[in-house]
Structure formats: structure tokens, C-alpha cells
Design a protein around this motif. Structure first.
Motif, mmCIF file in Angstrom:
data_model
loop_
_atom_site.group_PDB
_atom_site.id
_atom_site.type_symbol
_atom_site.label_atom_id
_atom_site.label_comp_id
_atom_site.label_asym_id
_atom_site.label_seq_id
_atom_site.Cartn_x
_atom_site.Cartn_y
_atom_site.Cartn_z
ATOM 1 N N ALA A 1 41.092 111.864 26.445
ATOM 2 C CA ALA A 1 40.341 110.985 27.344
ATOM 3 C C ALA A 1 38.837 111.167 27.136
ATOM 4 O O ALA A 1 38.073 110.187 27.137
ATOM 5 C CB ALA A 1 40.724 111.278 28.792
ATOM 6 N N ILE A 2 38.423 112.415 26.943
ATOM 7 C CA ILE A 2 37.000 112.694 26.735
ATOM 8 C C ILE A 2 36.519 112.090 25.413
ATOM 9 O O ILE A 2 35.454 111.470 25.345
ATOM 10 C CB ILE A 2 36.739 114.210 26.755
ATOM 11 C CG1 ILE A 2 37.031 114.766 28.157
ATOM 12 C CG2 ILE A 2 35.302 114.528 26.360
ATOM 13 C CD1 ILE A 2 36.978 116.278 28.243
ATOM 14 N N TYR A 3 37.301 112.268 24.358
ATOM 15 C CA TYR A 3 36.911 111.730 23.058
ATOM 16 C C TYR A 3 36.871 110.204 23.058
ATOM 17 O O TYR A 3 36.059 109.590 22.357
ATOM 18 C CB TYR A 3 37.881 112.215 21.973
ATOM 19 C CG TYR A 3 37.511 113.558 21.383
ATOM 20 C CD1 TYR A 3 36.227 113.811 20.908
ATOM 21 C CD2 TYR A 3 38.458 114.573 21.286
ATOM 22 C CE1 TYR A 3 35.888 115.037 20.372
ATOM 23 C CE2 TYR A 3 38.129 115.815 20.744
ATOM 24 C CZ TYR A 3 36.849 116.034 20.285
ATOM 25 O OH TYR A 3 36.508 117.255 19.752
ATOM 26 N N GLY B 1 31.252 118.506 22.798
ATOM 27 C CA GLY B 1 31.307 119.951 22.941
ATOM 28 C C GLY B 1 32.418 120.400 23.873
ATOM 29 O O GLY B 1 33.143 121.359 23.584
ATOM 30 N N LEU B 2 32.586 119.680 24.989
ATOM 31 C CA LEU B 2 33.644 120.009 25.944
ATOM 32 C C LEU B 2 35.021 119.798 25.325
ATOM 33 O O LEU B 2 35.898 120.672 25.406
ATOM 34 C CB LEU B 2 33.484 119.154 27.197
ATOM 35 C CG LEU B 2 34.582 119.288 28.260
ATOM 36 C CD1 LEU B 2 34.678 120.728 28.747
ATOM 37 C CD2 LEU B 2 34.303 118.330 29.425
ATOM 38 N N PHE C 1 26.293 122.165 22.652
ATOM 39 C CA PHE C 1 27.207 122.004 23.778
ATOM 40 C C PHE C 1 28.584 122.593 23.471
ATOM 41 O O PHE C 1 29.278 123.053 24.382
ATOM 42 C CB PHE C 1 27.304 120.529 24.153
ATOM 43 C CG PHE C 1 26.003 119.960 24.653
ATOM 44 C CD1 PHE C 1 25.465 120.378 25.851
ATOM 45 C CD2 PHE C 1 25.311 119.021 23.902
ATOM 46 C CE1 PHE C 1 24.257 119.870 26.307
ATOM 47 C CE2 PHE C 1 24.100 118.510 24.342
ATOM 48 C CZ PHE C 1 23.577 118.937 25.551
ATOM 49 N N THR C 2 28.976 122.581 22.192
ATOM 50 C CA THR C 2 30.222 123.243 21.813
ATOM 51 C C THR C 2 30.124 124.737 22.072
ATOM 52 O O THR C 2 31.054 125.360 22.607
ATOM 53 C CB THR C 2 30.535 122.992 20.327
ATOM 54 O OG1 THR C 2 30.670 121.583 20.100
ATOM 55 C CG2 THR C 2 31.827 123.690 19.918
ATOM 56 N N ALA C 3 28.981 125.339 21.686
ATOM 57 C CA ALA C 3 28.774 126.764 21.927
ATOM 58 C C ALA C 3 28.776 127.072 23.420
ATOM 59 O O ALA C 3 29.341 128.087 23.863
ATOM 60 C CB ALA C 3 27.457 127.206 21.292
ATOM 61 N N ILE D 1 20.252 108.203 25.297
ATOM 62 C CA ILE D 1 21.112 108.772 26.334
ATOM 63 C C ILE D 1 22.599 108.715 25.960
ATOM 64 O O ILE D 1 23.313 109.715 26.101
ATOM 65 C CB ILE D 1 20.852 108.095 27.697
ATOM 66 C CG1 ILE D 1 19.472 108.511 28.229
ATOM 67 C CG2 ILE D 1 21.941 108.459 28.705
ATOM 68 C CD1 ILE D 1 19.103 107.894 29.560
ATOM 69 N N PRO D 2 23.106 107.580 25.450
ATOM 70 C CA PRO D 2 24.528 107.554 25.065
ATOM 71 C C PRO D 2 24.914 108.603 24.027
ATOM 72 O O PRO D 2 25.962 109.255 24.154
ATOM 73 C CB PRO D 2 24.720 106.136 24.521
ATOM 74 C CG PRO D 2 23.690 105.328 25.205
ATOM 75 C CD PRO D 2 22.509 106.231 25.341
ATOM 76 N N VAL D 3 24.082 108.798 23.001
ATOM 77 C CA VAL D 3 24.447 109.757 21.958
ATOM 78 C C VAL D 3 24.366 111.189 22.472
ATOM 79 O O VAL D 3 25.159 112.052 22.080
ATOM 80 C CB VAL D 3 23.564 109.568 20.697
ATOM 81 C CG1 VAL D 3 22.144 110.031 20.939
ATOM 82 C CG2 VAL D 3 24.160 110.317 19.508
ATOM 83 N N LEU D 4 23.428 111.475 23.387
ATOM 84 C CA LEU D 4 23.337 112.816 23.952
ATOM 85 C C LEU D 4 24.495 113.100 24.913
ATOM 86 O O LEU D 4 25.052 114.205 24.916
ATOM 87 C CB LEU D 4 21.996 113.000 24.670
ATOM 88 C CG LEU D 4 20.760 113.078 23.770
ATOM 89 C CD1 LEU D 4 19.495 113.219 24.599
ATOM 90 C CD2 LEU D 4 20.875 114.242 22.786
#
Length: 325
Positions: free
Chosen positions: A91-93, A187-188, A122-124, A177-180
Motif C-alpha cells: 500500500a505504501i509503495y 524508506g518506511l 529515511f531508510t536508515a 514535495i511529492p518526491v520527498l
């Protein structure tokens, strides 16, 4: 070889892994330019994302049938296990992909690619929150460099678009903003996938199939009240599509397969070098096909991104207690 958290360590770089890495470098670097050229503004974002997920499922199933893992799937697969391992990341992807499609159309290719690399930070962050994996001092410094690069690009992209007659607010709200936000979601989801692979021992291909199916269902549900849903009802699913529209769709789907292959066979370090190389490919293609040299902000930010990614991958955290033992 195994890492402290139980995950398998990277194997040596064989010819097959090198081939996967080169393909992913070319795909990742060329994707923004291909999408910008081949997907018209009339194309409904949801339609391209859903088609990409369908292509990804087909490719993964074919590869599973080829390596023989598809035969035993009926006995081992469970609905609850699938939803636990792949439901939330899917769902997140799905939301992330929609945000990336919006950003593609507004930002220039190089700026998009570099801002998209903030997903490593954000992955870290989420890896530490979810898996309690710590960062070394060098890695923390690398993440700070990455934030500096993102700030430079945000300022530079807004000023460049403003001077060329494009509304800077549109660049901010439909590009930066969308890409960030997509990077945060990436990352999540990546951390959740890592948890699923370590606990549930899901294969790369199986998770690709599950996540694509769940993500597609979430997107279909969202179309009931979304502007894209209304646009599909009014104009049709393939409104604005041409034969060329399938090129970035297929490319993006194959890229999703390649990410799993490179990560599982070569490990995160070599995947980091693939990402860095892809940035250079993007810059080269943008200059070659658009005749547009990178802005001064991009020139300053690019070495910061390259240095931060390389530094982060080269100096992982080492537990002093385990090292003494």
C-alpha cells in the motif's frame, strides 16, 4: 556469510550479478527521462501505475516458473502470511509510485534523481526504528551531507523554474514535495520489507507478486473517490496513451524486478554504487537528449550525494562488543 541481524551477506560479484547491476544502473538513470518523454500529460497517473504493477506480476511469475519456486507455492503460501509480509509495504509503495509519477512531470530529470536519493536517509531512520540497526559516525555524517544536498536542490530547482516562467509554487507542490514524501514512504516500506524477508523468509519474486497485487487493489479502491477515478470514468482507462507509453511502464516494472535481484545477490553496498552510477547516467542523458547542462545547484549537490552514498556504504556500524569477541 551472515550479518549480525541474521540476513545473508552479499556474494561475490559474478558475471550474472554484474549484468543485473549494469541493467539496473541504465534503467534507474534513464527512467525519469523516458517517463518525461513517453508519458503525455493527458495520461491518467493511476492507469500507468496499475499497468506497471500488472507487468511486474507477470514478469515475476515467469521468473518463478523458470527457477521452479512456483510449483511449491500452493502448499506454502497463506493469505495471512502474505498480508503480514507484503500488505502494508504494498500500500505504501503504491502511493509512492503515484507521487513519483506526479513529480516526473514537473522536475528536470537530474534534480528528480538526486532528490529521490534522500530515501536512503529515511531508510536508515526507519531501519533504526523498526529493526534497531545503529549507524556509525561516518554514516551519520553521510546522512547530513545528503540533507544538505536536498536543501540545495530544493532552492535551486525553485529558482530555475521561476526564471524560466514556470510557477515556483507548482514546482514546490507538484515536484519537490511529492518526491520527498515518496522518499519517506520508500524508506518506511523498505524497512518493512527487510523485516519481512528476515522474519518470514519471503523470496524476492514472491514479495514482488504479493506487493504488486495488494498495491493494485489499494489503487483500485482509491479510484472510487479520487480525481483519477473520475477521469477514468469520463475518458477511459487508457486516455492519452500511445504505443510509447508502454516503454516507461515496462521499464519501471523490470526495474522493480532488478532491484530485488541486485539486493539479494550483491547486497546493499553494491546496490549503493549502482544508485550513484545511475545519477551520472541521468546527467549524461539529460545533457545528450535535452541539451540542458546541470544547474549550478545540481553541480554542487551532485558530489555531495555521491560522497554521502559512498561514505554511508563504505563505513557500516560495527558492534564493539561483538568485535572484541
Amino acid at each position: 556469510m551472515a550479518t549480525p541481524n541474521g540476513a545473508k551477506g552479499p556474494s561475490r560479484m559474478g558475471p550474472k550479478v554484474l549484468f543485473y547491476s549494469v541493467l539496473l544502473t541504465l534503467q534507474y538513470g534513464a527512467q525519469p527521462l523516458i517517463s518525461k518523454r513517453c508519458i503525455g500529460k493527458e495520461v491518467i497517473v493511476t492507469s500507468s501505475v496499475l499497468t506497471c504493477e500488472i507487468v511486474k506480476v507477470i514478469c515475476a511469475l515467469v521468473l518463478m516458473a523458470r527457477d521452479g519456486s512456483l510449483k511449491g507455492l500452493a502448499k506454502e503460501w497463506t493469505l495471512m502470511g502474505s498480508l503480514t509480509a507484503s500488505g502494508l509495504p504494498a500500500a505504501i509503495y503504491a502511493l509512492q509510485n503515484s507521487l513519483l509519477q506526479i513529480s516526473y512531470r514537473t522536475l528536470d530529470s537530474l534534480t528528480f534523481s538526486i532528490l529521490n536519493q534522500t530515501k536512503i536517509f529515511f531508510t536508515a531512520f526507519f531501519t533504526f526504528i523498526i529493526l534497531r540497526q545503529k549507524q556509525s559516525v561516518q554514516q551519520i555524517g553521510a546522512l547530513c551531507l545528503l540533507i544538505m544536498a536536498a536543501v540545495l536542490l530544493s532552492v535551486g530547482e525553485g529558482s530555475n523554474k521561476s526564471s524560466s516562467g514556470v510557477n515556483p509554487e507548482q514546482v514546490l507542490f507538484y515536484g519537490i514535495i511529492p518526491v520527498l514524501v515518496a522518499s519517506v514512504l520508500s524508506g518506511l516500506a523498505s524497512s518493512l520489507c527487510q523485516w519481512a524477508s528476515q522474519v518470514k523468509k519471503h523470496s524476492s519474486y514472491l514479495m514482488t507478486v504479493e506487493m504488486s497485487i495488494v498495491g493494485s487493489l489499494c489503487l483500485l479502491i482509491s479510484t472510487l473517490k479520487s480525481p483519477d477515478g473520475e477521469a477514468i470514468k469520463r475518458h477511459g482507462f487508457f486516455h492519452g496513451w500511445t504505443a510509447l507509453t508502454m516503454v516507461p511502464v515496462i521499464s519501471n516494472a523490470l526495474g522493480g524486478i532488478l532491484v530485488g535481484l541486485v539486493t539479494s545477490h550483491a547486497g546493499g553496498v553494491r546496490k549503493g554504487f549502482v544508485i550513484v552510477s545511475a545519477l551520472l547516467v541521468t546527467a549524461l542523458l539529460q545533457f545528450a537528449f535535452e541539451g540542458k547542462p546541470p544547474s549550478s545547484y545540481c553541480l554542487v549537490a551532485l558530489p555531495l550525494v555521491i560522497s554521502s552514498i559512498s561514505l554511508y556504504q563504505k563505513y557500516p556500524y560495527l558492534d564493539k562488543k561483538k568485535k572484541k569477541v
